[in-house]
Design a protein around this motif. Structure first.
Motif, PDB file in Angstrom:
ATOM      1  N   VAL A 427       0.831  -1.190   0.000  1.00  0.00           N
ATOM      2  CA  VAL A 427       0.000   0.000   0.000  1.00  0.00           C
ATOM      3  C   VAL A 427       0.870   1.247   0.000  1.00  0.00           C
ATOM      4  CG1 VAL A 427      -1.725   1.316   1.263  1.00  0.00           C
ATOM      5  CG2 VAL A 427      -1.854  -1.161   1.220  1.00  0.00           C
ATOM      6  N   LYS A 428       0.507   2.183  -0.837  1.00  0.00           N
ATOM      7  CA  LYS A 428       1.209   3.457  -0.893  1.00  0.00           C
ATOM      8  C   LYS A 428       0.173   4.560  -0.952  1.00  0.00           C
ATOM      9  CE  LYS A 428       4.026   6.253  -4.041  1.00  0.00           C
ATOM     10  NZ  LYS A 428       2.940   7.169  -4.399  1.00  0.00           N
ATOM     11  N   ALA A 429       0.349   5.570  -0.124  1.00  0.00           N
ATOM     12  CA  ALA A 429      -0.573   6.690  -0.159  1.00  0.00           C
ATOM     13  C   ALA A 429      -0.412   7.433  -1.476  1.00  0.00           C
ATOM     14  CB  ALA A 429      -0.309   7.625   1.004  1.00  0.00           C
ATOM     15  N   GLY A 430      -1.523   7.918  -2.046  1.00  0.00           N
ATOM     16  CA  GLY A 430      -1.430   8.633  -3.307  1.00  0.00           C
ATOM     17  C   GLY A 430      -2.605   9.567  -3.474  1.00  0.00           C
ATOM     18  N   GLU A 431      -2.538  10.434  -4.433  1.00  0.00           N
ATOM     19  CA  GLU A 431      -3.598  11.388  -4.682  1.00  0.00           C
ATOM     20  C   GLU A 431      -3.954  11.357  -6.156  1.00  0.00           C
ATOM     21  OE1 GLU A 431      -2.361  14.664  -1.284  1.00  0.00           O
ATOM     22  OE2 GLU A 431      -2.418  15.210  -3.398  1.00  0.00           O
ATOM     23  N   SER A 432      -5.243  11.312  -6.443  1.00  0.00           N
ATOM     24  CA  SER A 432      -5.728  11.396  -7.819  1.00  0.00           C
ATOM     25  C   SER A 432      -7.199  11.702  -7.765  1.00  0.00           C
ATOM     26  CB  SER A 432      -5.496  10.081  -8.563  1.00  0.00           C
ATOM     27  OG  SER A 432      -6.415   9.114  -8.121  1.00  0.00           O
ATOM     28  N   ALA A 439     -12.185   5.572  -1.779  1.00  0.00           N
ATOM     29  CA  ALA A 439     -12.273   5.535  -0.322  1.00  0.00           C
ATOM     30  C   ALA A 439     -13.706   5.284   0.118  1.00  0.00           C
ATOM     31  CB  ALA A 439     -11.748   6.842   0.270  1.00  0.00           C
ATOM     32  N   ALA A 440     -14.638   5.905  -0.563  1.00  0.00           N
ATOM     33  CA  ALA A 440     -16.039   5.671  -0.231  1.00  0.00           C
ATOM     34  C   ALA A 440     -16.437   4.231  -0.495  1.00  0.00           C
ATOM     35  CB  ALA A 440     -16.925   6.615  -1.050  1.00  0.00           C
ATOM     36  N   ALA A 441     -15.897   3.670  -1.576  1.00  0.00           N
ATOM     37  CA  ALA A 441     -16.191   2.276  -1.904  1.00  0.00           C
ATOM     38  C   ALA A 441     -15.622   1.345  -0.853  1.00  0.00           C
ATOM     39  CB  ALA A 441     -15.628   1.932  -3.280  1.00  0.00           C
ATOM     40  N   ILE A 466      -3.886  -4.461  -9.704  1.00  0.00           N
ATOM     41  CA  ILE A 466      -5.304  -4.174  -9.917  1.00  0.00           C
ATOM     42  C   ILE A 466      -5.863  -3.339  -8.775  1.00  0.00           C
ATOM     43  CG2 ILE A 466      -7.603  -5.205 -10.112  1.00  0.00           C
ATOM     44  CD1 ILE A 466      -6.189  -7.668 -11.398  1.00  0.00           C
ATOM     45  N   SER A 467      -5.599  -3.764  -7.539  1.00  0.00           N
ATOM     46  CA  SER A 467      -6.147  -3.067  -6.377  1.00  0.00           C
ATOM     47  C   SER A 467      -5.612  -1.648  -6.249  1.00  0.00           C
ATOM     48  CB  SER A 467      -5.831  -3.868  -5.111  1.00  0.00           C
ATOM     49  OG  SER A 467      -6.309  -3.212  -3.952  1.00  0.00           O
ATOM     50  N   GLU A 468      -4.305  -1.480  -6.461  1.00  0.00           N
ATOM     51  CA  GLU A 468      -3.717  -0.150  -6.340  1.00  0.00           C
ATOM     52  C   GLU A 468      -4.291   0.812  -7.373  1.00  0.00           C
ATOM     53  OE1 GLU A 468      -0.898   0.859  -3.914  1.00  0.00           O
ATOM     54  OE2 GLU A 468      -2.425  -0.523  -3.181  1.00  0.00           O
ATOM     55  N   TRP A 469      -4.518   0.324  -8.586  1.00  0.00           N
ATOM     56  CA  TRP A 469      -5.142   1.168  -9.606  1.00  0.00           C
ATOM     57  C   TRP A 469      -6.585   1.486  -9.227  1.00  0.00           C
ATOM     58  CZ3 TRP A 469      -9.450  -0.379 -12.472  1.00  0.00           C
ATOM     59  CH2 TRP A 469      -9.902   0.586 -13.387  1.00  0.00           C
ATOM     60  N   ALA A 470      -7.335   0.466  -8.826  1.00  0.00           N
ATOM     61  CA  ALA A 470      -8.757   0.654  -8.539  1.00  0.00           C
ATOM     62  C   ALA A 470      -8.977   1.652  -7.409  1.00  0.00           C
ATOM     63  CB  ALA A 470      -9.404  -0.685  -8.188  1.00  0.00           C
ATOM     64  N   HIS A 471      -8.068   1.660  -6.433  1.00  0.00           N
ATOM     65  CA  HIS A 471      -8.197   2.565  -5.300  1.00  0.00           C
ATOM     66  C   HIS A 471      -7.476   3.893  -5.517  1.00  0.00           C
ATOM     67  CE1 HIS A 471      -9.169  -1.326  -3.239  1.00  0.00           C
ATOM     68  NE2 HIS A 471     -10.144  -0.556  -2.784  1.00  0.00           N
ATOM     69  N   ARG A 473      -4.327   4.593  -6.142  1.00  0.00           N
ATOM     70  CA  ARG A 473      -3.020   4.771  -5.508  1.00  0.00           C
ATOM     71  C   ARG A 473      -1.858   4.569  -6.463  1.00  0.00           C
ATOM     72  NH1 ARG A 473      -5.697   1.996  -0.676  1.00  0.00           N
ATOM     73  NH2 ARG A 473      -5.175   0.014  -1.660  1.00  0.00           N
ATOM     74  N   ALA A 474      -2.109   4.037  -7.630  1.00  0.00           N
ATOM     75  CA  ALA A 474      -1.030   3.793  -8.590  1.00  0.00           C
ATOM     76  C   ALA A 474      -1.634   3.629  -9.969  1.00  0.00           C
ATOM     77  CB  ALA A 474      -0.226   2.555  -8.196  1.00  0.00           C
ATOM     78  N   GLY A 475      -0.772   3.643 -10.976  1.00  0.00           N
ATOM     79  CA  GLY A 475      -1.254   3.484 -12.341  1.00  0.00           C
ATOM     80  C   GLY A 475      -1.835   4.763 -12.893  1.00  0.00           C
ATOM     81  N   PHE A 476      -2.399   4.679 -14.077  1.00  0.00           N
ATOM     82  CA  PHE A 476      -2.960   5.845 -14.752  1.00  0.00           C
ATOM     83  C   PHE A 476      -4.365   6.099 -14.245  1.00  0.00           C
ATOM     84  CE2 PHE A 476       0.139   3.835 -17.564  1.00  0.00           C
ATOM     85  CZ  PHE A 476       1.004   4.901 -17.772  1.00  0.00           C
ATOM     86  N   GLN A 477      -4.627   7.349 -13.830  1.00  0.00           N
ATOM     87  CA  GLN A 477      -5.889   7.733 -13.226  1.00  0.00           C
ATOM     88  C   GLN A 477      -6.541   8.850 -14.037  1.00  0.00           C
ATOM     89  OE1 GLN A 477      -7.038   6.063 -10.630  1.00  0.00           O
ATOM     90  NE2 GLN A 477      -5.156   4.850 -10.311  1.00  0.00           N
ATOM     91  N   PRO A 478      -7.842   9.056 -13.837  1.00  0.00           N
ATOM     92  CA  PRO A 478      -8.506  10.182 -14.527  1.00  0.00           C
ATOM     93  C   PRO A 478      -7.876  11.500 -14.107  1.00  0.00           C
ATOM     94  CG  PRO A 478     -10.119   8.680 -13.577  1.00  0.00           C
ATOM     95  CD  PRO A 478      -8.782   8.264 -13.041  1.00  0.00           C
ATOM     96  N   GLU A 479      -7.782  12.420 -15.037  1.00  0.00           N
ATOM     97  CA  GLU A 479      -7.233  13.718 -14.695  1.00  0.00           C
ATOM     98  C   GLU A 479      -8.214  14.493 -13.813  1.00  0.00           C
ATOM     99  OE1 GLU A 479      -6.062  15.948 -18.059  1.00  0.00           O
ATOM    100  OE2 GLU A 479      -4.675  14.425 -18.827  1.00  0.00           O
ATOM    101  N   SER A 480      -7.666  15.182 -12.841  1.00  0.00           N
ATOM    102  CA  SER A 480      -8.512  16.027 -11.991  1.00  0.00           C
ATOM    103  C   SER A 480      -9.088  17.169 -12.813  1.00  0.00           C
ATOM    104  CB  SER A 480      -7.685  16.587 -10.831  1.00  0.00           C
ATOM    105  OG  SER A 480      -7.137  15.544 -10.052  1.00  0.00           O
ATOM    106  N   PRO A 481     -10.331  17.489 -12.601  1.00  0.00           N
ATOM    107  CA  PRO A 481     -10.923  18.586 -13.367  1.00  0.00           C
ATOM    108  C   PRO A 481     -10.248  19.915 -13.057  1.00  0.00           C
ATOM    109  CG  PRO A 481     -12.359  17.915 -11.577  1.00  0.00           C
ATOM    110  CD  PRO A 481     -11.274  16.891 -11.645  1.00  0.00           C
ATOM    111  N   LYS A 482     -10.029  20.685 -14.100  1.00  0.00           N
ATOM    112  CA  LYS A 482      -9.400  21.985 -13.901  1.00  0.00           C
ATOM    113  C   LYS A 482     -10.392  22.987 -13.337  1.00  0.00           C
ATOM    114  CE  LYS A 482      -6.076  21.300 -17.661  1.00  0.00           C
ATOM    115  NZ  LYS A 482      -5.558  21.820 -18.960  1.00  0.00           N
ATOM    116  N   LEU A 483      -9.973  23.711 -12.342  1.00  0.00           N
ATOM    117  CA  LEU A 483     -10.845  24.677 -11.689  1.00  0.00           C
ATOM    118  C   LEU A 483     -10.715  26.043 -12.389  1.00  0.00           C
ATOM    119  CD1 LEU A 483     -10.176  23.731  -7.969  1.00  0.00           C
ATOM    120  CD2 LEU A 483     -12.055  22.998  -9.443  1.00  0.00           C
TER     121      LEU A 483
END
Length: 483
Positions: A427-432, A439-441, A466-471, A473-483
């Motif tokens: 497990v590695k903490a990450g932001e995306s 986390a809600a899931a 698989i788990s790290e991507w799904a949560h 924490r790793a892998g390619f994630q959706p881009e955060s919406p630009k504010l």
């Protein structure tokens, strides 16, 4: 990023004392140390133990007194032509040789210090230093593996019945390795991985690939040598074995490189998983929890899907192998190949290199190129998270483990433990942008309904990817919406 993750079977907690593998005085003395412990394997199955106070099976660690009847006469290492005789110290093909008795491998030392190694290749721990000095300076538990596959059942039963843990009311049994390892802690898993891999390597390699002569064990199980090189070998009328000169890789333990890939689409919200048409076939045995090459006719457990994987071929980088395997198995062109972590996989001797890659989900998937897959398909993050939340989504039953083990090893398990295959997480903490939803899931209650499909547990690197991507924490994630 890679060194943050320590996958199950990894971590290598032993100081392997490699520079002492040629020292027969040290090896023969350390066998007798009261702290020495032995891991037993029978046709690849580890000996596990359970007691009334600790009913969950754990890796059995017997004392030298427990197994002494199985070791044969001394010396245990640097054996000469005749049983019971010590080999001369100036003959390289007899360095810590074991020519008689049950196969043994010295695995290393588990030191009491957790933040550094006390035993280093210094004058205090040199092969040139007396064994008494070395032993006096060693702090910790030495570990050996012992292959009892060819021991008479009656002798083996008697040994186990007289072992200290059995006399104290504990239960000893040989267990299907994958199911058993699922109940191991991180230390047990890593020591088991080293022991099983080395035991398997010594068991499989019986003849010299250069001339066909039998081989024998050197360096406390870490090297093989052609018997035609022994001083007393009768080589009349034979050509000299090519291994008499130069470096030959077969003499040393091998680890086969395998790439395993979690392929994510351009949106970052879909992952490509596949289902093997069949399980691996020896001798090119790839991990049984990944979609892999060479196959027999026995299929995977029902509804089981995993990452795609394949062996690295000569002349390839890991990244080359990722691209080739995905094209050959699923007809997918990928880019942005990114390393994640590695995992030693002792079934029998693979090093899994975990990668993420990107591909377009609009590409047609093809499984008719090399016919290794029964099916490949894209799953959404929501579908994957639903399986991960399900109490049975990543659990393989004992029947599943037995079938995989029997097919890939061509063996019949003696007895299987009831250990839960869910163990070991990276497990590695990450932001995306996916973290909050994941986390809600995670907080959602586990489903009691049967999962729509199954995936590997996180004791396998496929499950981690698989788990790290799904949560998120790793892998390619959706881009955060630009504010």
């Amino acid at each position: 990023m890679g060194d943050i993750y320590v996958n199950f079977y990894g971590g290598s907690p032993l100081n392997r004392l490699a520079w002492l593998r040629t020292s027969q005085p040290f090896l023969n003395a350390i066998v007798r140390a009261p702290t020495t412990r032995w891991l037993l394997f029978k046709e690849g199955q580890p000996l596990v133990q359970s007691t009334s106070s600790a009913p969950k099976p754990s890796l059995a660690r017997l004392t030298t007194s427990d197994v002494e009847s199985l070791l044969g006469p001394e010396p245990y290492f640097a054996q000469a032509q005749r049983e019971g005789e010590l080999a001369p110290s100036d003959v390289p093909v007899l360095e810590a040789a074991r020519l008689h008795g049950t196969p043994i491998v010295f695995l290393g030392l588990h030191e009491t210090s957790t933040d550094h190694a006390d035993a280093l290749p210094s004058s205090d721990f040199s092969a040139k230093t007396s064994a008494e000095v070395v032993l006096a300076n060693i702090k910790g538990t030495p570990y050996f593996s012992l292959d009892v596959s060819d021991v008479a059942q009656s002798a083996l039963d008697e040994t186990l019945q007289n072992a200290a843990v059995a006399k104290e009311g504990g239960k000893l049994m040989f267990s299907e390795p994958r199911a058993a390892a699922g109940g191991f802690d991180a230390f047990e898993a890593a020591v088991f991985a080293a022991g099983r891999t080395m035991t398997d390597w010594n068991a499989r390699n019986k003849f010299c690939p250069s001339c066909g002569s039998p081989v024998h064990s050197l360096w406390a199980g870490w090297k093989l040598s052609c018997s035609s090189l022994l001083p007393w070998a009768d080589n009349a009328g034979k050509k000299p074995c090519p291994t008499a000169h130069g470096l030959h890789n077969f003499m040393h333990p091998r680890t086969d490189g395998v790439v395993i890939m979690a392929v994510v689409d351009e949106s970052g919200d879909k992952i490509l998983l596949g289902r093997n048409a069949c399980v691996p076939l020896r001798p090119r045995t790839a991990p049984s929890l990944t979609v892999s090459p060479s196959c027999s006719q026995k299929k995977w457990p029902a509804k089981f899907y995993s990452c795609l994987a394949g062996f690295v071929e000569p002349g390839e980088s890991f990244e080359d192998a990722v691209r080739r395997e995905l094209w050959e198995e699923a007809g997918v062109k990928v880019w942005n190949v990114r390393y994640h972590s590695t995992q030693p996989w002792p079934f029998p001797a693979n090093l899994m290199g975990g990668f993420y890659a990107q591909a377009s989900a609009s590409q047609p998937l093809r499984t008719d190129l090399d016919n290794e897959l029964e099916e490949a398909r894209w799953y959404t993050r929501e579908e994957v998270l639903a399986v991960l939340r399900n109490s049975g989504g990543t659990i393989l039953t004992r029947k599943d483990h037995r079938e995989l083990f029997t097919a890939s090893e061509d063996l019949k398990p003696v007895e299987t433990s009831g250990a839960n295959p869910l163990a070991g997480d990276a497990v590695k903490a990450g932001e995306s942008a996916a973290v909050d939803a994941a986390a809600a899931a995670e907080r959602a209650p586990p489903s009691t309904l049967a999962p729509s499909f199954k995936m590997p547990p996180t004791s396998a690197i496929a499950g981690v990817l698989i788990s790290e991507w799904a949560h998120g924490r790793a892998g390619f994630q959706p881009e955060s919406p630009k504010l």
